[in-house]
Each structure stands twice: as C-alpha cells, then as structure tokens.
Design a protein around this motif. Sequence first.
Motif, PDB file in Angstrom:
ATOM      1  N   GLU A 145     -23.405   8.784  -5.710  1.00  0.00           N
ATOM      2  CA  GLU A 145     -22.639   9.499  -4.812  1.00  0.00           C
ATOM      3  C   GLU A 145     -21.251   9.992  -5.869  1.00  0.00           C
ATOM      4  OE1 GLU A 145     -21.165  11.421  -2.059  1.00  0.00           O
ATOM      5  OE2 GLU A 145     -22.935   9.988  -1.967  1.00  0.00           O
ATOM      6  N   MET A 146     -20.790   9.126  -6.602  1.00  0.00           N
ATOM      7  CA  MET A 146     -19.538   9.360  -7.635  1.00  0.00           C
ATOM      8  C   MET A 146     -19.858  10.512  -8.476  1.00  0.00           C
ATOM      9  SD  MET A 146     -17.578   5.782  -7.842  1.00  0.00           S
ATOM     10  CE  MET A 146     -16.697   5.370  -6.668  1.00  0.00           C
ATOM     11  N   THR A 147     -21.333  10.410  -9.186  1.00  0.00           N
ATOM     12  CA  THR A 147     -21.559  11.299 -10.150  1.00  0.00           C
ATOM     13  C   THR A 147     -21.675  12.681  -9.616  1.00  0.00           C
ATOM     14  OG1 THR A 147     -23.026   9.444 -11.313  1.00  0.00           O
ATOM     15  CG2 THR A 147     -23.435  11.655 -11.987  1.00  0.00           C
ATOM     16  N   SER A 148     -22.100  12.657  -8.225  1.00  0.00           N
ATOM     17  CA  SER A 148     -22.427  13.788  -7.674  1.00  0.00           C
ATOM     18  C   SER A 148     -21.115  14.750  -7.241  1.00  0.00           C
ATOM     19  CB  SER A 148     -23.363  14.006  -6.429  1.00  0.00           C
ATOM     20  OG  SER A 148     -22.866  14.281  -5.241  1.00  0.00           O
TER      21      SER A 148
ATOM     22  N   LEU B 274     -12.097   7.634  -4.003  1.00  0.00           N
ATOM     23  CA  LEU B 274     -12.985   6.405  -3.768  1.00  0.00           C
ATOM     24  C   LEU B 274     -13.438   6.126  -2.495  1.00  0.00           C
ATOM     25  CD1 LEU B 274     -11.447   3.371  -5.738  1.00  0.00           C
ATOM     26  CD2 LEU B 274     -13.759   4.502  -5.936  1.00  0.00           C
TER      27      LEU B 274
ATOM     28  N   LEU C 238     -17.178   6.193  -0.713  1.00  0.00           N
ATOM     29  CA  LEU C 238     -17.906   4.951   0.246  1.00  0.00           C
ATOM     30  C   LEU C 238     -18.226   5.688   1.573  1.00  0.00           C
ATOM     31  CD1 LEU C 238     -15.259   2.011  -0.683  1.00  0.00           C
ATOM     32  CD2 LEU C 238     -17.750   2.719  -1.763  1.00  0.00           C
TER      33      LEU C 238
ATOM     34  N   VAL D 274     -23.498   3.857  -4.854  1.00  0.00           N
ATOM     35  CA  VAL D 274     -22.293   4.654  -5.226  1.00  0.00           C
ATOM     36  C   VAL D 274     -22.223   5.232  -6.530  1.00  0.00           C
ATOM     37  CG1 VAL D 274     -19.947   3.721  -5.689  1.00  0.00           C
ATOM     38  CG2 VAL D 274     -21.393   2.568  -3.954  1.00  0.00           C
TER      39      VAL D 274
ATOM     40  N   LEU E  60       0.728  -1.214   0.028  1.00  0.00           N
ATOM     41  CA  LEU E  60       0.117  -0.094  -0.022  1.00  0.00           C
ATOM     42  C   LEU E  60       0.910   1.241   0.026  1.00  0.00           C
ATOM     43  CD1 LEU E  60      -2.750  -0.831   2.424  1.00  0.00           C
ATOM     44  CD2 LEU E  60      -2.997  -0.628   0.067  1.00  0.00           C
TER      45      LEU E  60
ATOM     46  N   LEU F 210      -1.406  11.394  -8.171  1.00  0.00           N
ATOM     47  CA  LEU F 210      -2.853  11.146  -8.881  1.00  0.00           C
ATOM     48  C   LEU F 210      -3.577   9.960  -8.420  1.00  0.00           C
ATOM     49  CD1 LEU F 210      -2.132  12.508 -12.322  1.00  0.00           C
ATOM     50  CD2 LEU F 210      -3.779  13.469 -10.821  1.00  0.00           C
ATOM     51  N   TYR F 211      -2.667   9.077  -8.035  1.00  0.00           N
ATOM     52  CA  TYR F 211      -3.752   7.672  -7.601  1.00  0.00           C
ATOM     53  C   TYR F 211      -4.002   7.886  -6.261  1.00  0.00           C
ATOM     54  CZ  TYR F 211      -2.379   4.807 -11.631  1.00  0.00           C
ATOM     55  OH  TYR F 211      -2.285   4.535 -12.964  1.00  0.00           O
TER      56      TYR F 211
ATOM     57  N   LYS G  88     -18.272  14.063  -8.997  1.00  0.00           N
ATOM     58  CA  LYS G  88     -17.662  14.286 -10.383  1.00  0.00           C
ATOM     59  C   LYS G  88     -18.311  15.784 -10.979  1.00  0.00           C
ATOM     60  CE  LYS G  88     -15.754  12.233 -14.158  1.00  0.00           C
ATOM     61  NZ  LYS G  88     -14.589  12.002 -13.257  1.00  0.00           N
TER      62      LYS G  88
ATOM     63  N   GLU H 287      -7.447   9.654  -6.527  1.00  0.00           N
ATOM     64  CA  GLU H 287      -8.318   8.922  -6.893  1.00  0.00           C
ATOM     65  C   GLU H 287      -8.654   7.910  -5.605  1.00  0.00           C
ATOM     66  OE1 GLU H 287      -9.946   9.144  -9.301  1.00  0.00           O
ATOM     67  OE2 GLU H 287      -8.808  10.151 -10.839  1.00  0.00           O
ATOM     68  N   TYR H 288      -7.583   7.285  -5.107  1.00  0.00           N
ATOM     69  CA  TYR H 288      -7.942   6.568  -3.642  1.00  0.00           C
ATOM     70  C   TYR H 288      -8.762   7.231  -2.698  1.00  0.00           C
ATOM     71  CZ  TYR H 288      -6.394   3.002  -0.461  1.00  0.00           C
ATOM     72  OH  TYR H 288      -6.406   1.919   0.529  1.00  0.00           O
TER      73      TYR H 288
ATOM     74  N   PHE I 205       1.888   3.439  -3.454  1.00  0.00           N
ATOM     75  CA  PHE I 205       1.409   4.831  -3.838  1.00  0.00           C
ATOM     76  C   PHE I 205       2.211   6.195  -3.163  1.00  0.00           C
ATOM     77  CE2 PHE I 205      -2.428   2.363  -3.203  1.00  0.00           C
ATOM     78  CZ  PHE I 205      -2.878   2.202  -4.899  1.00  0.00           C
TER      79      PHE I 205
ATOM     80  N   ARG J  45     -17.192  18.678  -9.047  1.00  0.00           N
ATOM     81  CA  ARG J  45     -15.753  19.177  -9.552  1.00  0.00           C
ATOM     82  C   ARG J  45     -15.689  19.679 -10.912  1.00  0.00           C
ATOM     83  NH1 ARG J  45     -12.062  14.351  -9.797  1.00  0.00           N
ATOM     84  NH2 ARG J  45     -14.075  13.161  -9.314  1.00  0.00           N
TER      85      ARG J  45
END
Lengths: 303, 303, 303, 303
Positions: free
Chosen positions: B258-261, B165, B169, B255, B147, B157-158, B263, B161-162, B150, B266
């Motif tokens: 949540e991710m769409t909102s 994510l 959640l 999920v 781990l 950048l990872y 995105k 994203e991590y 990273f 941003r």
Amino acid sequence: MIRASDSKIDSKFVPTPPRDLPTLLGRPPDGWRARMFDVIFGNDTPAGRRFDIVLVVLILLSILVVILDSVPSIYSEYSGVTSVLEWGFTILFTIEYIARLVCIQRPVRYARSFYGIIDLVSVLPTYLSLLLPGSQVFLDVRILRLLRVFRIFKLTLYIEEYTRLGEALVASRRKIMVFLSVVLMLILILGTVMYVIEGPDNGFTSIPMSMYWATVTITTVGYGDMVPHTPVGKAIASFMVLLGWGILAVPTGIVSAEMTSQKMSRHAPRGTPRQCGACGSGDHDPRAHFCKDCGAPLAPATE
Amino acid sequence: MIRASDSKIDSKFVPTPPRDLPTLLGRPPDGWRARMFDVIFGNDTPAGRRFDIVLVVLILLSILVVILDSVPSIYSEYSGVTSVLEWGFTILFTIEYIARLVCIQRPVRYARSFYGIIDLVSVLPTYLSLLLPGSQVFLDVRILRLLRVFRIFKLTLYIEEYTRLGEALVASRRKIMVFLSVVLMLILILGTVMYVIEGPDNGFTSIPMSMYWATVTITTVGYGDMVPHTPVGKAIASFMVLLGWGILAVPTGIVSAEMTSQKMSRHAPRGTPRQCGACGSGDHDPRAHFCKDCGAPLAPATE
Amino acid sequence: MIRASDSKIDSKFVPTPPRDLPTLLGRPPDGWRARMFDVIFGNDTPAGRRFDIVLVVLILLSILVVILDSVPSIYSEYSGVTSVLEWGFTILFTIEYIARLVCIQRPVRYARSFYGIIDLVSVLPTYLSLLLPGSQVFLDVRILRLLRVFRIFKLTLYIEEYTRLGEALVASRRKIMVFLSVVLMLILILGTVMYVIEGPDNGFTSIPMSMYWATVTITTVGYGDMVPHTPVGKAIASFMVLLGWGILAVPTGIVSAEMTSQKMSRHAPRGTPRQCGACGSGDHDPRAHFCKDCGAPLAPATE
Amino acid sequence: MIRASDSKIDSKFVPTPPRDLPTLLGRPPDGWRARMFDVIFGNDTPAGRRFDIVLVVLILLSILVVILDSVPSIYSEYSGVTSVLEWGFTILFTIEYIARLVCIQRPVRYARSFYGIIDLVSVLPTYLSLLLPGSQVFLDVRILRLLRVFRIFKLTLYIEEYTRLGEALVASRRKIMVFLSVVLMLILILGTVMYVIEGPDNGFTSIPMSMYWATVTITTVGYGDMVPHTPVGKAIASFMVLLGWGILAVPTGIVSAEMTSQKMSRHAPRGTPRQCGACGSGDHDPRAHFCKDCGAPLAPATE
C-alpha cells in the motif's frame, strides 16, 4: 523549474565524495609533519595503509582485553596481565591522538569533529579508572573508532550503501516519529490500564513497571518476568500482543516503500534529461546517439 | 464520470487542510470572548502560541505526577505533594475546559467533538477519586490531549505523514480484517487442540487460557508462563511458532504494498499538467502531441 | 501471443464469481423442496437472509458455550446447563444438515464439498462424546462454518481481498517452500549442535527437544523454558537469534514484492492495448478518443 | 563495453541451466562404468530416477534413526536396533560414495565439489564414533544431501526461485553487512552499559553475558533467563526492545525493495526485442522510430 527539481531529486542519490581531509584538516606544507600526516590520515601510500591496518588490529585487541577482563574467571587469574595490556593500549592510543593533533594545521577542527571526540573518549576511561575504579569498562566505546574502517579500506561501495540506508531512514523520519509517538501513547495508556487491573499483587507495582511490561509485550519480546494473572489482564495482554505484532507492519512498510522507491529511482535514467535539437522530443536513453523520434543526432549526455 | 472518480482517487493523496476552527466552532464577533478565542483556539498570534506551549508543558507535568504517584516509594513519602499537584492541575484544566466552552458560539459542537470529550475525560478522574479512591490513575488519558501538538506547532508536514499513514491503513483495512479473522480462527482451533493435548495438569486449565497461550505464541511473544510439556504439544507449538513467524509477512506485505504504491503515485511525473486548449481536458501523456479527447494539437510539455 | 499472455496475467486478478449454487447443487424444480432450498442456500430473499443471520448467531453462541464449559469454575456450577445447550445446538445443526441434504438434487456433491464436510464434523463431536467423554471440545471446529459469512453477507469486496491474499500466497508458494525447507534444515542442524554442546544436564535431553528449542529460538519466541547454559551454547544461541531475526526479512520480502507487483498491475491500464490505425503508435490512455501521436480518431477500447 | 555490462545484468535473471554433469565429471565412454554413471548421476532414465528416489528415502530414514537414537526412552530399549541401522546406512552410503568415485573420469573434481564433501562428511561420524563415542549425532549433516532433491525431481522452477532468492540476498549483501555491523556495535555498547548498571548481582556477570542478553533482547526473543532488575536497567531495556523491534524494518525493507525491483524488472514489457537492421544494436524504446545508436529507421515494434 521542472528540471531543477528533478536534478535536486537525483543529487540525493549521488553519494557524497569522501571529505577532502588534506583541505579540511590542513595538511602541513612540508617537512616531517607533512610525512606524518600522510601516514596517519592518508590511505594512498603503503605506509598509510599499513598504519590503518595496525590501528584496526590494535582497536579490536584492546576491546577483546576489556571484554575478557570482565569475565570473573579470567579476571581472578590474569588481572595483572589485562591491566598492563589496557594501560599499554591506552598509552599507544594517547600517543596516536597527540600525533593526530600535532601533524595538522587545524587541530581544533579535528578535536571537535566526530572522530576527534571518539578518539579522546577512547582513552579517557583508563585514566579515569585511577579516580573511579571500574570505569575502564567504557573503553568499549573504542568500537566506534572502527566506523573509520569504511574509509580505511576504501570501501566506497559500502559507504554508498551506508549513505543510502541513512537516506531512506532520514526520508522516513517523520513517518517514524509519528508511528513512535502513537506507540508511546499506547504504552502509557495500556500500561496504566494493566496497573489498575493487575495491581501490585501480581507484580505490576507501579505505572513505570507497567509501562516496562507494556513495552516488552508490545514489541513481542515477552521476558516472562512479569505476566498478567487475572482473566481480564490476560485478555488485554492478548489484544496488545496482537496489536504490537500487527503494527510492526507499519515501520516495515514505511522503510520498504522508501527503499523500493529509492531503488526504482536509481533504475530510472539519470543525468540531465536530453532533448532532441531537431524535433524537441525528450525521454531518450542516456546512451542514445540519435533521436528515437526523428533520427537526428543527439548531443552527448554529459554535456 | 470516469474523470470524477479519478479526481476522487487523486484527492485521496492531497492532505486535508486543517479544519477551519473559527468557522466550525463559531468565533464570537468581537469583545473579550473573541480575544479569548484567539488565545485558546488560535495559534497565529504570540499569545496563542504561548498558551499552547504552556498547555503542553502542563499536560506533560500532570502525567509525570500521576506516574510518580504510583511508585510506592514516592507515594509513601510525597503523597501529600502529589495530591496537591493533581488537584492543582485538575482545577487548571477544568478552568480551561470551561473557558473553551464559554468563548465559542457553538459549545455543544465542541463538547461532542473528539477533543472536547478528551478534555472532559482528562479532568473527571480526579473528581471521581472522591467517590472511588484510586481512579485518578486514569488521568493518564491526558496524554491524548497531546495529539493536539501536531496542530499546535503547525507541524503540517507531520499532519501530512499522519494522514498518509492513516490512508494506507484505511486502504488496507479489508485485507487486514480478512487476515485478522483467519488468525483469530487459528487461535481458537489451535488453542482448543492444545487444551485437549496438554490438559489442566500442564497449565492449560481451560480453552480461554489455551487461547491466551496460542495468542502469545503465534505472535512470537512467548512469555514462558505457560509452555507445552508433552512431546505432541511441543510439536504443535513448533508448528504454530513457525506459522506465526511466517504469516507476519502477510500484514507487512499488505502495508508495504500500500505504501509503496502510494509513494510511487506521488513520484509519477507531475510537472505542469497540460491542458488541451480546445476542449480543456487534462491528464495527457507527457509525450502526446495531440489531445486524446478531441484530437486538437497540444502545446509542448515544456511550455 | 503477447496479448494472449497479457490477458492471462490480467485474468488472474479478476475475482472468480461466487459459484452458481442452484446449478452446482441442483435446485429442485418446484414444490416445498425448492422453497426450502431458497431459504437455506439462497441469500437473495428476506427469508434466506434471515436464515443466514440466525445461523451465524447460533454458531457463535454454540462456540461460546463450548469455551465457557471448559472453564472449571463455570463447569462445576453450570455443567447441567451447558450440557443441555450443547445438545440443543447439536440437534439443531443436525436437523439443518439433514435439511440441506434433502432439499438438493445432488446431495452427494454437497456432502463431499468443503462446507458439507465442515457441517458434518461440526455435529459429530457431541455424539462421539457419548462414547469418548470430553471429545465435545472439538465442537470448536464450528468456527470454520463462519467462513460462509463472506458469502452470506454478500461481502464481495472481502471475497475479492481474500482471493487476492490467496493469490499472493499462491504466487509465492515456491519461494516460501524453498525458504521453509532451508529453515527446517537449519533447525535440524543447529538443534543437533546444541544437543551436543549443552547436553541433557542443561535440559537439552534429546535431538527432538533441541529442535523444539531451535524452532522457538529462531522464530524469536523464546519461552525461556529451555535456555543455553554453557558459554559456547550462548554464543551459538546469539548467532541463531540474529539469524532468525534477520531472515524473517525473507518471507516478508517475498510477500511484499508479490503484493506490490499485484497492486501495481492493477494500477496499470488493462484491456486490449489499442493501436492507432493511422500511425500505428500504441500505449494509449484507455480513455483516449484520439491518437496522441498523430491526432487520428481511435477505435473504442472495448472493441 | 556498456552493452556487455547490460547483458550481464540481464543474464542475472536468467536461471543458469543445470550443470552439464556428464561433461563436468567425465562420463566414461562405454561399458559398465558408463551404465553405472547413468544410474547414479543421471535422472533421465527410469533406473536413474528410481535410484534417486531410493536415495532420498534412505537419507530421510537414516536421519530419523539418528534423531530417535537421541531420545533416552528409545535409546535405553532399542540401542541395539538403532546401532545396527546406523551402521547399515553408513555402509550403504559408503558403497554409494565409492561407486560415485569409480564411475567417473574425474573423481578428484567430484571429491572436492560441494556435494562430494557433503557425501563424505555424511559417513565419517559413524566411523569416528569408534574412536569418539557419541560423534554419530553429527550424521544429521546428511540432511544437506537432500539439497540434491531439487535436481533429482527436476524441480527446475524451484531451482529458479532458489536462484532468485539467492540473487536478492547477494544483491543486498552490502546493505545487510552495514546493517549487521551497526547492530553488533549496538550490542557491544549497550551490553557494556547494562553490565555496568545491573552488575553481577542481577545476573549480568560479565560483558559477554551482557552481550548475550543484549542480543536476545534486541532481536525480541526475550528468554527471560536474564532480566534487568534496576529501574535504570529497565528503562534502557525498554529503549533497546523498541529499537530492536523498529530496526527490524531495515533488513526487511532491504530485501523487500530488492525483490520488488527484481519482480518489476521481470514484469517490464519484453515482447520481441527489436534490433536495428543497420547496426544490430538492441534495447530500443518500444516507441522509438529510429535507432538510437546509428540513426537508421527501425521496423515497427509489432513486427
């Protein structure tokens, strides 16, 4: 600067025009090679279209022959026929491959391109089968030649969708990599735990076997060739399937969010954002002729 | 207060900067310990980078040895080699662990941190295997050390994203808890019903077994080691699989939303945030001409 | 009219306040019944909270006893102990049920409510087991009493999420019904086709059996207890699994869209949309004090 | 032209009104045929509604008879009863079919419509069973007649949802075709690879069998009737299930994005669409003060 970054975002959604093949591969200036080029690489003339359609049919037929040849009951009776057909298709495709090389100015560029390699790999297995009997099953790789079909039938809308799908996946690649690496760690650790708990007596003969089982379980495939037998193993398996079932939501959410946002962006007005020369207001409808705030005429959107 | 809570929400989307390790763990002021700290914990210098890369390779190799050691055909032939390698890796990692403790000012803070515990747990199984033969399979836990990768490769950048994510959640945790508790109640009740209907003769020997079956079924895994045999049982199983297949839409929807909102937030126009010259407030509509808080004229958005 | 419909949409997202139990069930005005009511139904006083926590623990313990009692190895040794415990829990819950009925003014309303019925059904199986041995396994239904836990622990945020999940499903109910009816028609028709093609010799002994297989297949469960054996059957099964795998996207899309739109709506400013009294422009930030278009003061948002 | 295409897009979201059956099929001007038409095709009068409900019940009963007739234990005892019932239903539906043809002006249009063909196919199997015993199982196709139920019960809201679902799928058809063609290529290539690796000894007897296995695997069904036995085969299978599990996110993302965007479009502020008093153009920004097409002042949005 704001506008520059804006147009960069927009340009992502503009599908790239089909590559200018005549320029890329070098159309010969004149003569029989130029005419051959137009038939083989072009798809504007009737002859070019006819060539492409015949090619698609031949590719599909040759794959059918390979598939049928693998069925024992067909092979035992018709192995002579399929063998002849396979050689026939291979010779045809070999001639086509040589013709492609001959009629362009830059044969090396073609030979090293994606389609050039696919075209070569599509004929090699038959020749290899003289040395290595059985290798002709790999003629199936010919199916990849059909990727050309998008170009052949001028399915530009499909190319656009294809590009968009690819873009969504590329834009999500980092999220997907992170997700995948977490899943792989889970598979390693849970596979090891199950190897210890269940042991070789219950079919979990080694850590790689356990990891195979963990993969099949966490993805909810569940062949049933390996199943937990101990109560603790069943409890862990239950936990794993719930986990795998639930976290499937993560990649789905990633791609959904990406596609939704892509879709929304396309709904938003594109082009150069126009400003009113009189009052300076922006955010005009791309089809507007007059400023919505002061009524002054607007410059056309395409300028 | 409203603005304060606003900026709290916004800050959620700003990735947290990598922890300031020198401050957290206490870089020694000078001398060999400071140089050692820079190699082990730093990743700015060539030596620090080289150390990190060697570490990643060693971790992967040591896991490979553990995995191969569990395969009977390899174990029977090479158990001497793998045993030596395992001890070698363990001793190396033990030295590294001690070095980490030595070269910092606050060793207790490191020893009690997430990575400190992982580092310790990564060497213990080999020593434990002297008392409890077989426990070395848990060396697999070393994968968690990766781990760190990273941080090591500056994959910021990872990390971002991590973090995103994780945020998605965490933001959905209550919805997911509610969903999970409903699913668990379904598994208990439907498992009990199947235990009564199918009974021990058809393999549903107890309620825990039935719940294991219900879990495997509702998640669409379907090993096939336990299947309903009575008509009523098959009808209930059909209902359950349809239910489980369908309600998978629920966590996915959670999920995705949540991710769409996330995105969309941003994507919202950021540009240069305008500030009122009179009262200093920000967050103005890009089309506003006057400050919404004090009524003073605003400078145009494009400035 | 626009505003009316707006506020209707908004009110959908405001969680309904917990029912006013004292009014609904009729808290006795005074005396021991009023004190008992506060302990049993209230959760504001220490005594009320303590009662609720004890209740949750007892419910969980009683379910554990039922589950353990079904395991043969435990039953054969401890059937006396579990039997005593089951009767103990049942008598306790019976007393509690009677106490609930006694201490309210409108016992019929409680007895006919959702929780009233669950409370009754939670004790009946033990008494029934005197007539029908074995029926006590249905004591598991006690788990539903835990739905109260949301109220008990004042988990209002969870109640809100629970309400939102329910809302999303209710809002999608018509789409889901349409989807389900199409899937059921597919199962009937494809099940019949497989019954004809595979026939009783391959395990497809009747149309209901085939429909069971079709359900297990289209939902990607795939137990493997029934599999196609003929080439045509395998081709149809391949088509079905691709179909089932793909159309899973439909309910997921439905719920995702519903939840995303729900989430977005909550992000959007609520309340009565304000208009500037001076220039008539709308679309103001809910926190704005001055019109963004003309700079005139705005009336407060809550008016 | 631009406006025309705009309104075309908008009209996509307006559900099409139920087809004007009297005009389409030609209601006879008067007499017993007109009365019959109103009963059979109409659903406004009590008689028409009663006819429809009786029809739905008869269809469901006739399907139940077909299903029960296929169960061996029922067939062996009641084959006389089910045979009589099947003939009874068939004769009733034949009479209904003829009545439908008789009472309209344009019987050919009906006979060639979707429902006309379904109605005919729903009675043919019984007659065919005189020549081909066993073909009556296809009477199940009668279930498709129930698609009418949406019209019968005036479930216009369901028709709307049904239309929206269809629209979302149609709008995504190109993306789904691209996705499916990539999946099919994967199945062909990975199936061939597994055929080579596992071979006939492990049950992968031919390429079509391997493709069947690849389909069952990539869709996470996993019957378990064919499983890889070699280590390399298990590794490839693990890769495939991870791939199939992950790429399920793609169609889900496509449909989710389509539905979310559909839903958002409907949520967008509609209010009273404003028209320019001077040139009649619509589709103005709610904040516009001047017509974007001719520059004339616009009336305020709230008027």
